[in-house]
Design a protein around this motif. Structure first.
Motif, PDB file in Angstrom:
ATOM      1  N   PHE A 609     -27.088  11.312   5.628  1.00  0.00           N
ATOM      2  CA  PHE A 609     -27.048  11.751   7.032  1.00  0.00           C
ATOM      3  C   PHE A 609     -26.571  13.194   7.155  1.00  0.00           C
ATOM      4  O   PHE A 609     -27.007  13.929   8.039  1.00  0.00           O
ATOM      5  N   VAL A 619     -32.496   8.247   5.293  1.00  0.00           N
ATOM      6  CA  VAL A 619     -31.890   8.109   6.628  1.00  0.00           C
ATOM      7  C   VAL A 619     -32.614   7.023   7.416  1.00  0.00           C
ATOM      8  O   VAL A 619     -31.986   6.160   8.040  1.00  0.00           O
ATOM      9  N   GLN A 642     -26.368   8.800  14.144  1.00  0.00           N
ATOM     10  CA  GLN A 642     -27.597   8.336  13.521  1.00  0.00           C
ATOM     11  C   GLN A 642     -28.812   8.705  14.371  1.00  0.00           C
ATOM     12  O   GLN A 642     -29.825   9.186  13.861  1.00  0.00           O
TER      13      GLN A 642
END
Length: 897
Positions: A609, A619, A642
């Motif tokens: 990330f 990811v 995220q």
């Protein structure tokens, strides 16, 4: 207990040393007792210790019978490769002529290792001395295991022939012949060739296979001489086509072979005995004259011989015709209703017409109705394939097959299902093969060949390294792996591995496939000295090698690569972390977690990330598949981080697509992220569940993704406004910019696709036909029809290209996203014209639906764009083409689709 056994063995060894028992005193019972000791060592799990005691004893008493037996048998049970103790033991009893003990020892060895060649050969010699019929079973095992063993194969063939078992006799004669060819022992080759010609002359493809091997490894002249024996058989049988093919092969080796040339003329006289002009054409072509090159003469003869009454021909403008009559050098040809009967000289016919066999696909199209032919082709795919392939010189690819069937006989939809079944026929039917020089070209065989020969021919034709591995694995599954042909294919990979200069994906693939084959067939172990660890340590980029390993439906190279890393490398956890961003297999993470490496997995996720540019797919994997995993939650990567990372990767993928960098890979990443963020409204729901600062922060990022579908942004804005009616978009409220996308209704998308289909499937083919007919009229300088047809061709191509481009850019509008909070696509807006005082209404759609006369305007037009995003009650003032407009928005209504 194990200490007791070890001491007992040591006592036995010392006693043997002190008593110095003579070889003649040993009996089978002694070894039965020693076998019990070996079994006890296995059951008490002390094989290493017992073997070590025996090996230490052998270091100073090298001929100890007890030590040699126990150490050797324990080595067999442990699957070690060192058979030297047992070889020494057997040789001792052989030298002392103790045949019963030799037999017992060899049989004991084979009980543990049935592919032990030393034991088999020694046992065969012992059985021969005793004149035992058991020798034949041993011989069969040896022939299966040793692909160089020709003499024993010949002995087995002769035995089975004597016993009346012709099938097995032929099988062993074939093995012996191929092995003698590899050994280049011409006398044996000739002897067995002659024998097989007498037994199976009809298996012409096998003889051609052997002939090619002889020509390559021994001599092409010798191979041609052997083919003469086959020619005699086919000539006497009256199989003129095969006889002619053999003679052509013989002449290709020595074109001045006058006897072969004479045989060729004889065969033609047999084949064309009923032809009205046979002798004339032999004379005209100078086929019997030695001064002319035989293949030039042959070409002339074959051109002329096709022109006889009741034969079919093809003219590029008039199509298929039937020769009605041949008078002297004049032909009368019927080209059907459209072009009628034409007279033509033989000389002109040879140059302008293509002879067609009565079963040529073009003849069938010309003589049968479309419906009748379509029914035949659907009912019998093998027949249809044979017809088309033979129609084009018995050398045809799928592009040609499709061109002959679609759309003249089958529709595009019918072709899809027919094509699937046809490919299965080509793969499984032994009467089909491939061109040895081009794997994409198919051929038809007059006789079915074995699956082994079929796969061997495919292997030779296939140039792609990984598809060759696929053929090897298919051979192991679907054919006889004891075949010489399997050994030939397998040896290609062993040879490749022995000769490599640097480690790359092909080196690794060769190692992996050899390992898989040897695991299944241990007797094929080529004794490669390299270990996987040695090869792996020479790889510069394991991730690139993994991606370069190309798997097919029959190969498991990538799986085997990962498994070898796990089982054969000490530092496998480090290598798993290194490879995971490329491999992306959950099993790898599970293996790391189960073996106490949670810290490595957590660090990998955090790194992915933080450095998302280098770990894009990782990811996506962590977000999609690890969201609810406890270890992932403990990494502390917030859900918002995220989401933000995915938006950044989305934007990055769009920019790289625009710059034509790794376009295919970036499109795949782009699609994955759009599904994750927008399909289930994951991003939008998170935004709506949080405060306005979060919405502003995330929407700003989304809006900055310039090439994202405007409909997605529009839907997000509308949903935000539904929950927060006064929400300010901070400088983004004025316009929705459409850069690459084109919003359209589903109805118009369907219409445009039908329009494109009509141009491509109907108008362009009709135009091509017009061009062909115009070409047939001659001089193009004065050909107005040709010029008009070419201009029409340019127009159609331009229209098709433009339509395809628009369809590719178009995004179908989702009616469920309509909102009336602001003017947008799919709204009818009610306006008060402040200058005229009149009420006006406009429907906002796209450029495809635009109809200004009926007040339907495009959101991309200057006027439509000026209205976009206005709210009820807004005062609008704008200028278009030096004309001022002033409106008050009175109302917004959703269009009913």
């Amino acid at each position: 207990m194990s200490e007791t056994l070890i001491k007992s063995v040591q006592d036995m060894l010392n006693e043997e040393k002190w008593t110095r028992a003579a070889i003649g005193n040993y009996t089978k019972n002694h070894f039965i007792e020693l076998a019990a000791v070996v079994e006890k060592a296995r059951s008490e799990n002390c094989m290493d210790e017992v073997q070590a005691a025996c090996d230490e004893h052998l270091s100073h008493t090298k001929n100890s019978i007890i030590a040699l037996y126990i150490s050797g048998m324990l080595g067999l049970k442990k699957k070690t490769l060192d058979n030297s103790p047992l070889i020494s033991l057997v040789n001792i009893f052989q030298d002392n002529h103790k045949n019963p003990i030799v037999i017992y020892l060899c049989e004991s060895i084979l009980d543990e290792d049935e592919s032990n060649k030393f034991a088999l050969r020694t046992l065969a010699n012992a059985y021969r001395e005793e004149n035992s019929d058991k020798i034949w079973d041993v011989y069969e095992s040896l022939v299966k295991l040793d692909y160089e063993e020709a003499d024993i194969a010949k002995l087995l063939a002769e035995k089975y022939e004597k016993d009346g078992n012709t099938e097995d006799a032929v099988d062993y004669y074939k093995k012996a012949l191929l092995r003698y060819v590899n050994r280049k022992t011409l006398n044996q080759v000739k002897e067995i060739w002659t024998k097989l010609v007498s037994l199976i002359p009809e298996e012409i493809d096998f003889f051609y296979l052997v002939q090619r091997k002889i020509a390559k490894s021994i001599s092409d002249i010798r191979s041609a001489a052997l083919m003469q024996e086959l020619f005699v058989y086919y000539k006497e049988k009256g199989d003129w086509d095969t006889a002619i093919d053999i003679i052509k092969l013989i002449l290709s080796v020595d074109e001045k072979d006058s006897a072969a040339r004479k045989d060729l003329v004889e065969c033609f006289r047999g084949k064309y005995a009923d032809h009205s002009r046979l002798e004339d054409y032999i004379r005209v072509s100078n086929l019997t004259q030695s001064w002319r090159n035989v293949f030039e003469a042959l070409g002339d003869f074959e051109k002329h011989i096709a022109f006889d009454a009741k034969n079919f021909v093809f003219h590029r403008s008039w199509g298929v015709g039937l020769i009605r009559k041949v008078e002297d050098d004049d032909l009368v040809i019927n080209f059907g209703k459209k072009f009628g009967v034409r007279n033509m000289s033989l000389k002109m016919a040879v140059n302008a017409l293509q002879p067609l066999h009565k079963d040529h696909i073009w003849v069938l199209k010309a003589t049968k109705s479309k419906e009748e032919l379509a029914k035949m082709i659907k009912a019998d795919k093998a027949w249809a394939l044979k017809v088309i392939i033979k129609s084009f010189g018995n050398n045809c690819d799928f592009k040609r097959i499709k061109a002959e069937l679609v759309p003249t006989i089958l529709t595009a939809g019918e072709w899809t299902s027919w094509n699937t079944g046809a490919r299965k026929v080509l793969e499984n039917d032994p009467t089909f093969g491939v061109n040895p020089n081009d794997i994409t070209m198919y051929t038809v065989r007059d006789r079915a060949i074995s699956q082994e020969e079929k796969l061997s021919n495919e292997f030779k034709a296939q140039k792609n390294f990984f598809m060759r591995i696929d053929i090897l694995m298919r051979f192991a599954e679907d054919a006889d792996p004891e075949s010489e042909l399997f050994a030939d294919i397998f040896s290609y990979f062993t040879g490749y591995l022995r000769a490599f200069s640097s480690v790359n994906e092909q080196t690794i693939a060769a190692f992996l496939v050899i390992k898989r084959i040897v695991t299944r067939f241990p007797h094929m172990n080529p004794g490669i000295s390299y270990t996987f660890e040695q090869l792996y340590n020479e790889i510069e980029n394991p991730n690139a090698v993994y991606l370069a390993l190309k798997d097919t439906k029959n190969t498991y190279l990538r799986k085997d690569f990962i498994n070898c890393i796990r089982t054969l490398l000490v530092d496998w956890p480090k290598q798993y972390v290194r490879l995971f961003p490329t491999v992306l297999q959950a099993d790898m993470l599970t293996a790391l977690l189960n073996n106490g490496h949670k810290d490595l997995v957590s660090r990998l996720a955090v790194t992915s990330f933080e450095n998302y540019r280098d770990y894009r797919e990782a990811v996506i994997f962590f977000f999609r598949d690890c969201q609810n995993e406890e270890w992932f939650t403990e990494t502390g990567i917030s859900f918002e981080k995220q989401l933000i990372t995915l938006i950044h990767i989305l934007d990055l993928s769009y920019r790289e697509i625009a710059n034509h960098r790794d376009t295919t890979e970036n499109r795949k990443i782009n699609r994955h992220i759009q599904l994750l963020l927008f399909k289930e409204n994951t991003l939008l729901n998170y935004m709506l569940e949080n405060d306005e600062d979060t919405i502003t922060r995330l929407y700003t990022l989304v809006n900055d993704v310039r090439d994202l579908d405007p409909a997605i942004k529009m839907n997000m804005r509308n949903r935000i406004l539904e929950k927060h009616s006064g929400f300010k978009f901070y400088g983004m409220e004025e316009k929705t910019v459409v850069t690459r996308g084109l919003i359209v209704t589903a109805k118009m998308m369907d219409q445009k696709k039908k329009q494109l289909e009509h141009i491509v499937s109907v108008e362009i083919p009709e135009n091509s036909k017009e061009i062909g007919e115009a070409l047939a009229q001659g001089d193009l300088r004065e050909n107005a029809e040709y010029k008009a047809a070419k201009e029409r061709q340019q127009q159609l191509n331009a229209s098709a290209s433009r339509l395809q481009d628009e369809i590719d850019r178009a995004q179908v509008f989702d009616p469920s996203t309509i909102t009336t909070a602001r003017v947008s696509f799919g709204n009818t807006v009610f306006l008060h014209n402040k200058e005229s005082g009149e009420e006006e209404e406009y429907t906002i759609l796209g450029p495809w639906e635009s109809d200004p006369d009926n007040k339907i305007i495009s959101y991309m037009s200057p006027f439509g764009n000026a209205l976009m995003n206005a709210k009820e009650g807004d005062e609008l003032n704008f200028e278009i083409n030096e004309q001022n407009y002033a409106y008050t928005v009175k109302g917004i209504k959703a269009v009913k689709f």
